[in-house]
Design a protein around this motif. Structure first.
Motif, short mmCIF file in Angstrom:
data_model
loop_
_atom_site.label_atom_id
_atom_site.label_comp_id
_atom_site.label_asym_id
_atom_site.label_seq_id
_atom_site.Cartn_x
_atom_site.Cartn_y
_atom_site.Cartn_z
N GLY A 39 50.98 27.40 56.49
CA GLY A 39 52.21 28.11 57.17
C GLY A 39 53.09 29.53 56.58
N GLY A 40 51.93 29.93 55.44
CA GLY A 40 51.99 31.32 54.50
C GLY A 40 51.52 31.88 55.72
N ILE A 41 50.85 31.28 56.31
CA ILE A 41 49.67 33.37 57.13
C ILE A 41 51.44 33.54 58.17
CG2 ILE A 41 48.56 32.94 59.05
CD1 ILE A 41 46.37 31.20 57.90
N VAL A 42 51.92 33.17 58.53
CA VAL A 42 52.96 32.88 59.77
C VAL A 42 54.10 33.61 58.60
CG1 VAL A 42 54.84 32.30 60.80
CG2 VAL A 42 52.74 30.76 61.24
N GLY A 43 54.43 33.89 57.57
CA GLY A 43 55.58 34.14 56.32
C GLY A 43 54.84 35.82 55.91
N TYR A 52 60.84 35.44 52.91
CA TYR A 52 59.59 34.79 54.70
C TYR A 52 58.44 33.52 54.17
CZ TYR A 52 62.76 37.20 57.56
OH TYR A 52 63.79 37.91 58.32
N ILE A 53 58.21 35.24 53.19
CA ILE A 53 56.63 34.44 52.53
C ILE A 53 56.81 33.50 52.07
CG2 ILE A 53 54.97 34.19 51.38
CD1 ILE A 53 55.38 37.02 52.29
N SER A 54 57.62 32.94 51.28
CA SER A 54 58.28 31.36 50.23
C SER A 54 58.36 30.80 50.54
CB SER A 54 58.64 32.09 48.68
OG SER A 54 58.54 33.09 48.17
N ALA A 55 59.44 31.15 51.69
CA ALA A 55 60.31 29.94 52.81
C ALA A 55 58.85 29.63 53.55
CB ALA A 55 60.87 30.07 53.93
N MET A 56 57.33 29.94 54.54
CA MET A 56 57.23 29.33 55.31
C MET A 56 55.77 28.39 54.46
SD MET A 56 58.23 30.12 58.23
CE MET A 56 56.73 28.94 58.50
N PHE A 86 64.60 27.28 59.52
CA PHE A 86 65.44 27.64 60.56
C PHE A 86 67.01 27.39 58.84
CE2 PHE A 86 65.50 24.07 64.02
CZ PHE A 86 64.05 24.76 64.49
N ARG A 87 66.84 27.33 57.62
CA ARG A 87 67.88 28.81 57.38
C ARG A 87 67.81 29.16 56.56
NH1 ARG A 87 70.74 23.94 54.61
NH2 ARG A 87 72.55 25.47 54.14
N VAL A 88 66.25 29.52 57.18
CA VAL A 88 65.88 31.28 56.76
C VAL A 88 65.66 32.55 58.18
CG1 VAL A 88 64.32 32.08 55.35
CG2 VAL A 88 64.34 30.03 54.76
N GLY A 89 66.46 31.92 58.82
CA GLY A 89 66.05 32.53 60.55
C GLY A 89 65.02 32.48 60.25
N LEU A 90 63.67 32.13 60.68
CA LEU A 90 62.68 31.16 61.25
C LEU A 90 62.37 30.64 61.50
CD1 LEU A 90 60.50 32.50 57.68
CD2 LEU A 90 60.85 34.21 59.69
N PHE A 91 62.51 30.76 62.75
CA PHE A 91 61.55 29.37 64.23
C PHE A 91 60.64 28.59 64.00
CE2 PHE A 91 61.68 28.42 69.17
CZ PHE A 91 62.42 25.94 68.54
N ASN A 92 60.21 27.69 63.56
CA ASN A 92 58.59 27.46 62.99
C ASN A 92 58.34 25.98 64.19
OD1 ASN A 92 56.64 26.81 61.82
ND2 ASN A 92 57.38 25.41 60.53
N ILE A 93 57.53 26.26 65.19
CA ILE A 93 57.66 25.84 65.59
C ILE A 93 55.81 25.46 65.98
CG2 ILE A 93 58.78 26.02 66.92
CD1 ILE A 93 57.49 28.09 69.44
N GLY A 94 55.14 25.41 64.60
CA GLY A 94 53.81 25.57 64.24
C GLY A 94 53.78 24.44 63.38
N ALA A 95 54.37 23.35 62.87
CA ALA A 95 54.54 21.95 62.78
C ALA A 95 52.99 21.19 62.81
CB ALA A 95 55.42 21.76 62.41
N ARG A 96 52.37 21.35 64.45
CA ARG A 96 51.56 20.50 64.47
C ARG A 96 50.27 21.36 64.17
NH1 ARG A 96 48.91 20.36 71.13
NH2 ARG A 96 47.78 18.93 70.16
#
Length: 385
Positions: free
Chosen positions: A145-149, A260-264, A95-105
């Motif tokens: 998660g890195g795939i998303v970034g 984006y990649i590092s954050a994810m 969220f702090r990077v502006g990405l809506f990560n709903i892939g925690a599952r």
């Protein structure tokens, strides 16, 4: 303040629902105008009994003899809160990077599969075994998660769509592994379940006789790490800059795609830590497809309530851990449906997502509209030579 008031309003609405579903309250409502005191007394007993059971099931049980027995509900709260905090940190960091990560599952499931395979399928010395299993889970979650970034950075793919799809891919991939002999399925079993974790790979208990394990200490360390990363490191400055305005950050020379990649990667690793805690700390007898237990989606609520700040997420995780631990006590002691707790959690999200509504209820001023103190006039005295 908005977060605190949102919890307060949700508890008030929950109290109304508890009273409305109580049989004694419904009975006294039939003759309210004849004896209103009966209904008011029934409402008080229903609400106070339910929230009292919630407290005794999550903080301290006064009915048990001795401090060691009475404090056990608090350790259960911390146990429930451990994966919530870890997954919430992963969501909040994105969220702090502006990405809506709903892939925690999905990140949790992949981490659980990796940590679980190392936990039951590899022979290592005790201390080294648990460290390798934990790191395997974190790395698996980070890569997922890195795939998303990477897709966001290279192709511009929206992270919401990508994470939703990756959740399903992880879910069915783990389900396939659980039904495949030689992968995750226990040898000689037809059930989609893994073998028990080896003792050398299990996170040790912090106290004898309690379920709280060393994963809670790891989560505290993760919270400190995320706080340091966001507030004391140059990478954290880039994260916050991109989250505030990616175009301005790009003009300032920040590589937004790399951020984006590092954050994810980091966010996925944190969410993966939640899956590791489930496999090596909570469900050590072997896990099945439902190992995530809805934590991946509850983490979104925890991150929102914590305002995406590390210690705010930590506190929100403790609150939701208390809801989970105390909800069962409420149901057992007072007969209150555990669904009421879920409704309260949902209402917290609703009110957090609507700050103008909370301000209207409590008549709070909008940000920036309050009276401003006049700046003092500074005079400089010059000493004559």
């Amino acid at each position: 303040m908005i977060s605190v008031l949102s919890v307060l309003i949700a508890l008030v609405v929950g109290a109304i629902m508890i009273a409305a579903t109580d049989e004694r309250v419904q009975e006294t409502a039939g003759y309210f105008f004849a004896r209103p005191g009966d209904m008011l007394s029934a409402i008080w007993q229903s609400v106070s009994g339910a929230y009292g059971a919630l407290f005794q099931g999550s903080i301290y049980n006064f009915r048990r003899e001795g401090f060691a027995a009475g404090i056990k509900p608090l350790t259960e709260t911390l146990t429930f809160a451990t994966p919530l905090i870890a997954a919430g940190l992963g969501v909040g960091l994105a969220f702090r990077v502006g990405l809506f990560n709903i892939g925690a599952r999905g990140q949790m499931l992949m981490a659980a599969a990796a940590a679980g395979w190392v936990g039951f399928g590899v022979d290592l010395p005790p201390v080294i075994h648990v460290i390798v299993a934990v790191m395997a889970g974190i790395i698996a979650g980070a890569l997922w998660g890195g795939i998303v970034g990477l897709l966001r950075a290279r192709t511009g793919a929206h992270e919401v769509i990508v994470t939703i799809m990756l959740n399903f891919i992880a879910l069915y991939f783990v389900a396939f592994l659980l039904r495949t002999p030689g992968a995750l399925q226990a040898p000689g079993s037809n059930n989609p379940k893994t073998p028990p974790m080896k003792d050398s790979a299990i996170l040790p208990d912090l106290f004898a006789g309690y379920n709280l394990h060393a994963g809670f200490i790891v989560v505290i360390a993760a919270t400190v790490f995320v706080w340091w990363l966001l507030n004391r490191s140059s990478m954290g400055f880039k994260f916050r800059a991109v989250g505030e305005n990616p175009n301005a950050a790009r003009v300032a020379g920040i590589n937004v795609n790399s951020v984006y990649i590092s954050a994810m990667l980091i966010a996925g690793g944190l969410a993966g830590l939640a899956g590791v805690n489930q496999v090596l700390g909570t469900v050590t007898s072997g896990f099945s497809q439902g190992i995530d237990a809805g934590i991946g989606f509850d983490a979104i609520t925890v991150a929102l309530l914590g305002r995406s700040t590390p210690w705010g997420i930590f506190a929100a995780g403790l609150l939701f851990g208390a809801f989970k631990a105390g909800g069962f006590s409420m149901q057992a002691a007072e007969g209150v449906p555990i669904d009421i707790v879920v409704v309260v959690q949902s209402l917290i999200v609703l009110f957090i997502a609507a700050p103008p509504l909370v301000r209207a209820i409590f008549r709070l001023p909008d940000p920036g509209t309050g009276p401003r103190r006049p700046r003092p006039i500074v005079t400089q005295e010059v000493e004559a030579k």
